[in-house]
Design a protein around this motif. Structure first.
Motif, PDB file in Angstrom:
ATOM      1  N   VAL A 169      -2.566   1.196   0.927  1.00 29.03           N
ATOM      2  CA  VAL A 169      -1.180   1.444   1.358  1.00 29.03           C
ATOM      3  C   VAL A 169      -0.459   0.149   1.735  1.00 29.03           C
ATOM      4  CG1 VAL A 169      -1.508   3.851   1.981  1.00 29.03           C
ATOM      5  CG2 VAL A 169      -1.871   2.136   3.737  1.00 29.03           C
ATOM      6  N   GLY A 170      -0.639  -0.869   0.891  1.00 30.05           N
ATOM      7  CA  GLY A 170       0.086  -2.128   1.027  1.00 30.05           C
ATOM      8  C   GLY A 170       1.012  -2.299  -0.160  1.00 30.05           C
ATOM      9  N   THR A 171       1.641  -3.454  -0.254  1.00 35.22           N
ATOM     10  CA  THR A 171       2.531  -3.719  -1.382  1.00 35.22           C
ATOM     11  C   THR A 171       2.492  -5.197  -1.737  1.00 35.22           C
ATOM     12  OG1 THR A 171       4.799  -3.478  -2.223  1.00 35.22           O
ATOM     13  CG2 THR A 171       4.573  -4.099   0.088  1.00 35.22           C
ATOM     14  N   PRO A 172       2.612  -5.518  -3.017  1.00 33.66           N
ATOM     15  CA  PRO A 172       2.676  -6.929  -3.404  1.00 33.66           C
ATOM     16  C   PRO A 172       4.075  -7.515  -3.238  1.00 33.66           C
ATOM     17  CG  PRO A 172       2.737  -5.562  -5.355  1.00 33.66           C
ATOM     18  CD  PRO A 172       2.528  -4.622  -4.192  1.00 33.66           C
ATOM     19  N   LEU A 274      -9.066  -2.353  -6.746  1.00 40.59           N
ATOM     20  CA  LEU A 274      -8.916  -0.915  -6.560  1.00 40.59           C
ATOM     21  C   LEU A 274      -7.720  -0.762  -5.622  1.00 40.59           C
ATOM     22  CD1 LEU A 274      -9.991   2.079  -6.750  1.00 40.59           C
ATOM     23  CD2 LEU A 274     -11.191   1.599  -4.608  1.00 40.59           C
ATOM     24  N   ILE A 275      -6.663  -0.107  -6.091  1.00 36.20           N
ATOM     25  CA  ILE A 275      -5.423  -0.013  -5.320  1.00 36.20           C
ATOM     26  C   ILE A 275      -5.234   1.416  -4.833  1.00 36.20           C
ATOM     27  CG2 ILE A 275      -2.910  -0.265  -5.428  1.00 36.20           C
ATOM     28  CD1 ILE A 275      -3.364  -2.462  -7.537  1.00 36.20           C
ATOM     29  N   VAL A 276      -4.977   1.551  -3.541  1.00 34.97           N
ATOM     30  CA  VAL A 276      -4.786   2.863  -2.931  1.00 34.97           C
ATOM     31  C   VAL A 276      -3.350   2.966  -2.421  1.00 34.97           C
ATOM     32  CG1 VAL A 276      -5.563   4.471  -1.155  1.00 34.97           C
ATOM     33  CG2 VAL A 276      -7.217   2.906  -2.228  1.00 34.97           C
ATOM     34  N   PRO A 286       5.282   2.886  -2.226  1.00 33.91           N
ATOM     35  CA  PRO A 286       4.132   2.687  -3.114  1.00 33.91           C
ATOM     36  C   PRO A 286       4.486   2.191  -4.515  1.00 33.91           C
ATOM     37  CG  PRO A 286       4.700   5.010  -3.033  1.00 33.91           C
ATOM     38  CD  PRO A 286       5.608   4.330  -2.047  1.00 33.91           C
ATOM     39  N   ALA A 287       5.762   2.086  -4.860  1.00 38.43           N
ATOM     40  CA  ALA A 287       6.151   1.811  -6.249  1.00 38.43           C
ATOM     41  C   ALA A 287       5.612   0.488  -6.771  1.00 38.43           C
ATOM     42  CB  ALA A 287       7.678   1.859  -6.385  1.00 38.43           C
ATOM     43  N   ALA A 288       5.762  -0.588  -6.002  1.00 38.61           N
ATOM     44  CA  ALA A 288       5.326  -1.906  -6.481  1.00 38.61           C
ATOM     45  C   ALA A 288       3.813  -1.974  -6.649  1.00 38.61           C
ATOM     46  CB  ALA A 288       5.803  -2.993  -5.519  1.00 38.61           C
ATOM     47  N   ALA A 289       3.073  -1.366  -5.728  1.00 38.38           N
ATOM     48  CA  ALA A 289       1.606  -1.353  -5.839  1.00 38.38           C
ATOM     49  C   ALA A 289       1.173  -0.580  -7.075  1.00 38.38           C
ATOM     50  CB  ALA A 289       0.991  -0.749  -4.582  1.00 38.38           C
ATOM     51  N   SER A 290       1.834   0.538  -7.329  1.00 34.32           N
ATOM     52  CA  SER A 290       1.510   1.335  -8.520  1.00 34.32           C
ATOM     53  C   SER A 290       1.831   0.556  -9.786  1.00 34.32           C
ATOM     54  CB  SER A 290       2.290   2.658  -8.491  1.00 34.32           C
ATOM     55  OG  SER A 290       1.945   3.422  -7.359  1.00 34.32           O
ATOM     56  N   GLU A 291       2.973  -0.127  -9.793  1.00 35.56           N
ATOM     57  CA  GLU A 291       3.355  -0.946 -10.952  1.00 35.56           C
ATOM     58  C   GLU A 291       2.336  -2.058 -11.189  1.00 35.56           C
ATOM     59  OE1 GLU A 291       7.014  -3.951 -12.301  1.00 35.56           O
ATOM     60  OE2 GLU A 291       7.238  -2.674 -10.527  1.00 35.56           O
ATOM     61  N   PHE A 292       1.911  -2.698 -10.116  1.00 32.05           N
ATOM     62  CA  PHE A 292       0.946  -3.798 -10.214  1.00 32.05           C
ATOM     63  C   PHE A 292      -0.364  -3.304 -10.800  1.00 32.05           C
ATOM     64  CE2 PHE A 292      -1.267  -7.544  -8.141  1.00 32.05           C
ATOM     65  CZ  PHE A 292      -0.485  -8.512  -8.756  1.00 32.05           C
ATOM     66  N   SER A 293      -0.789  -2.123 -10.403  1.00 31.62           N
ATOM     67  CA  SER A 293      -2.045  -1.570 -10.917  1.00 31.62           C
ATOM     68  C   SER A 293      -1.969  -1.354 -12.418  1.00 31.62           C
ATOM     69  CB  SER A 293      -2.394  -0.253 -10.204  1.00 31.62           C
ATOM     70  OG  SER A 293      -1.574   0.808 -10.657  1.00 31.62           O
ATOM     71  N   GLY A 294      -0.781  -0.976 -12.903  1.00 30.39           N
ATOM     72  CA  GLY A 294      -0.601  -0.778 -14.341  1.00 30.39           C
ATOM     73  C   GLY A 294      -0.755  -2.073 -15.117  1.00 30.39           C
ATOM     74  N   TYR A 295      -0.176  -3.149 -14.603  1.00 25.99           N
ATOM     75  CA  TYR A 295      -0.300  -4.439 -15.284  1.00 25.99           C
ATOM     76  C   TYR A 295      -1.742  -4.931 -15.286  1.00 25.99           C
ATOM     77  CZ  TYR A 295       4.794  -4.583 -14.846  1.00 25.99           C
ATOM     78  OH  TYR A 295       6.142  -4.297 -14.926  1.00 25.99           O
ATOM     79  N   LEU A 300      -6.155   3.265  -9.749  1.00 23.87           N
ATOM     80  CA  LEU A 300      -5.172   3.579  -8.720  1.00 23.87           C
ATOM     81  C   LEU A 300      -5.554   4.905  -8.075  1.00 23.87           C
ATOM     82  CD1 LEU A 300      -2.351   2.925  -7.407  1.00 23.87           C
ATOM     83  CD2 LEU A 300      -1.373   4.402  -9.175  1.00 23.87           C
ATOM     84  N   VAL A 301      -5.760   4.878  -6.771  1.00 32.41           N
ATOM     85  CA  VAL A 301      -6.071   6.091  -6.016  1.00 32.41           C
ATOM     86  C   VAL A 301      -4.799   6.546  -5.320  1.00 32.41           C
ATOM     87  CG1 VAL A 301      -7.463   7.117  -4.187  1.00 32.41           C
ATOM     88  CG2 VAL A 301      -8.446   5.344  -5.659  1.00 32.41           C
ATOM     89  N   GLU A 302      -4.343   7.744  -5.623  1.00 30.01           N
ATOM     90  CA  GLU A 302      -3.126   8.271  -5.027  1.00 30.01           C
ATOM     91  C   GLU A 302      -3.462   9.302  -3.954  1.00 30.01           C
ATOM     92  OE1 GLU A 302       0.317   7.893  -8.382  1.00 30.01           O
ATOM     93  OE2 GLU A 302      -1.029   9.625  -8.565  1.00 30.01           O
ATOM     94  N   LEU A 303      -2.986   9.050  -2.751  1.00 32.83           N
ATOM     95  CA  LEU A 303      -3.136   9.989  -1.645  1.00 32.83           C
ATOM     96  C   LEU A 303      -1.856  10.822  -1.599  1.00 32.83           C
ATOM     97  CD1 LEU A 303      -4.570   7.515   1.028  1.00 32.83           C
ATOM     98  CD2 LEU A 303      -5.803   8.803  -0.739  1.00 32.83           C
ATOM     99  N   THR A 304      -1.977  12.106  -1.750  1.00 31.15           N
ATOM    100  CA  THR A 304      -0.801  12.948  -1.970  1.00 31.15           C
ATOM    101  C   THR A 304      -0.455  13.859  -0.794  1.00 31.15           C
ATOM    102  OG1 THR A 304      -2.176  14.632  -3.037  1.00 31.15           O
ATOM    103  CG2 THR A 304      -1.185  12.956  -4.461  1.00 31.15           C
ATOM    104  N   SER A 305      -1.156  13.743   0.309  1.00 27.79           N
ATOM    105  CA  SER A 305      -0.886  14.623   1.447  1.00 27.79           C
ATOM    106  C   SER A 305       0.473  14.293   2.060  1.00 27.79           C
ATOM    107  CB  SER A 305      -1.977  14.473   2.503  1.00 27.79           C
ATOM    108  OG  SER A 305      -1.840  13.230   3.177  1.00 27.79           O
ATOM    109  N   ASN A 306       0.948  15.191   2.931  1.00 29.59           N
ATOM    110  CA  ASN A 306       2.238  14.973   3.583  1.00 29.59           C
ATOM    111  C   ASN A 306       2.113  14.127   4.850  1.00 29.59           C
ATOM    112  OD1 ASN A 306       1.102  16.680   5.472  1.00 29.59           O
ATOM    113  ND2 ASN A 306       2.530  18.368   5.164  1.00 29.59           N
ATOM    114  N   CYS A 307       0.989  13.432   5.004  1.00 26.47           N
ATOM    115  CA  CYS A 307       0.765  12.592   6.187  1.00 26.47           C
ATOM    116  C   CYS A 307       1.508  11.263   6.098  1.00 26.47           C
ATOM    117  CB  CYS A 307      -0.721  12.323   6.366  1.00 26.47           C
ATOM    118  SG  CYS A 307      -1.679  13.794   6.739  1.00 26.47           S
ATOM    119  N   GLY A 308       2.127  10.990   4.953  1.00 30.67           N
ATOM    120  CA  GLY A 308       2.886   9.763   4.816  1.00 30.67           C
ATOM    121  C   GLY A 308       2.012   8.527   4.851  1.00 30.67           C
ATOM    122  N   HIS A 309       2.461   7.511   5.618  1.00 30.85           N
ATOM    123  CA  HIS A 309       1.738   6.246   5.670  1.00 30.85           C
ATOM    124  C   HIS A 309       0.323   6.424   6.209  1.00 30.85           C
ATOM    125  CE1 HIS A 309       1.483   1.920   5.516  1.00 30.85           C
ATOM    126  NE2 HIS A 309       1.186   1.834   6.805  1.00 30.85           N
TER     127      HIS A 309
END
Length: 329
Positions: A169-172, A274-276, A286-295, A300-309
């Motif tokens: 849950v960080g960002t580049p 491994l990006i979470v 989470p957008a930039a981290a997800s984009e970075f994982s694609g490059y 990419l591990v996506e946490l989808t609960s409503n707990c937010g950060h």
């Protein structure tokens, strides 16, 4: 099974209790803006032992406002940085009140403290590892939230220094939403003249964005929310506003490679990542981290609960399982 769980817990707790706060004297730390943090010391704690090959060291930077003491449990047996397998180094990031910070600097206190960046945090940690711990390589770097930002920076700044990097849950790079959010906190402190009352208000803004509205609505009733608000103010009134602001400013400038695209930055990375991310994160987009994982073509591990950060807490078993598998445990 119950006995084993209790034993694992006690072993992990014991490792946490034995780890004493340590400090490394870095002297005058030259920052990338040309300024200097005078008499810079870096706090850290270590868990576990180096193997004979000295190849099992894992560095864990702290989150925003966090300390190595609060992060000690990550080294517990069965956790993500299991100290029964790794030599774990949990580092107090600059500005957290343990390492040299506005609140504890004798020569550059409070508003006199120089602006530093996430890259400066990482540089200080590199000096700790290489000059004080005499390590020329790390097995992994792993961090949560601002620790995840530092982990991304490690991957770009020192691409050959570790085998694996796990930003959680960080960002580049900061998004427009991140810039808006962190500036609201920062300007609340600035316009409130860094008083305790300003810190209380900033803390409430921060707490609101830790979770999603859906989670907050289900978690407590309106009357309970008022009591909770008062408790948050009480807890955060002890935080030093100058320390808080210094780390916010560091995050606001976060960009793993200024002037370059994330795709170009990704080409510098040599370690496996491994990006979470938390898909409903209202604090670190989470957008930039997800984009970075694609490059990087990194998992990419996506946490989808409503707990937010704080989905990392709500889905801790999922995160731990993926990270341990990534480490080959």
């Amino acid at each position: 099974m119950l006995f084993r769980c209790i034993l694992v817990f006690l072993l992990g707790l014991g490792s946490s209790l034995r780890a004493q706060q340590k400090f490394a004297d870095l002297g005058d730390l030259k920052l990338e803006n040309g300024l200097t943090i005078q008499n810079c010391t870096l706090g850290y704690r270590t868990f576990g032992k180096l193997n004979p090959q000295r190849s099992n060291a894992v560095l864990v930077p702290t989150w925003f406002g966090g300390t190595s003491q609060q992060k000690a449990n990550i080294a517990n047996a069965g956790n993500m940085a299991d100290s029964t397998h790794f030599f774990v180094i949990v580092v107090d990031a600059l500005g957290n009140g343990v390492s040299t910070s506005p609140s504890n600097s004798k020569t550059q206190p409070n508003e006199q403290f120089p602006l530093f960046t996430i890259r400066d945090m990482v540089k200080s940690q590199y000096e700790l590892v290489t000059k004080h711990l005499k390590l020329n390589h790390l097995y992994a770097v792993m961090g949560v939230s601002m620790g995840g930002m530092q982990s991304f920076q490690w991957a770009v700044s020192y691409p050959s220094f570790m085998d694996r990097v796990v930003p959680i849950v960080g960002t580049p790079r900061q998004s427009a939403y991140d810039v808006l959010f962190w500036n609201i906190e920062l300007r609340t402190l600035e316009r409130g003249n860094y008083t305790t009352e300003a810190m209380k208000t900033t803390g409430l803004i921060h707490e609101l964005n830790l979770f999603t509205p859906e989670y907050t609505q289900k978690k407590r009733s309106a009357p309970e929310a008022t009591a909770y608000l008062n408790q948050v103010e009480k807890d955060l009134s002890t935080k030093n506003p100058y320390d808080w602001a210094s780390q916010i400013r560091a995050m606001l400038t976060q960009d793993v490679m200024p002037g370059k695209t994330l795709q170009e930055a990704a080409k510098q990375v040599k370690a496996k990542l491994l990006i979470v991310v938390a898909t409903q994160d209202h604090m670190v987009n989470p957008a930039a981290a997800s984009e970075f994982s694609g490059y990087l073509k990194a998992p990419l591990v996506e946490l989808t609960s409503n707990c937010g950060h704080l989905a990392t807490s709500c889905e801790s078993e999922k995160v731990t399982s993926f990270v341990r598998a990534f480490y080959g445990l």
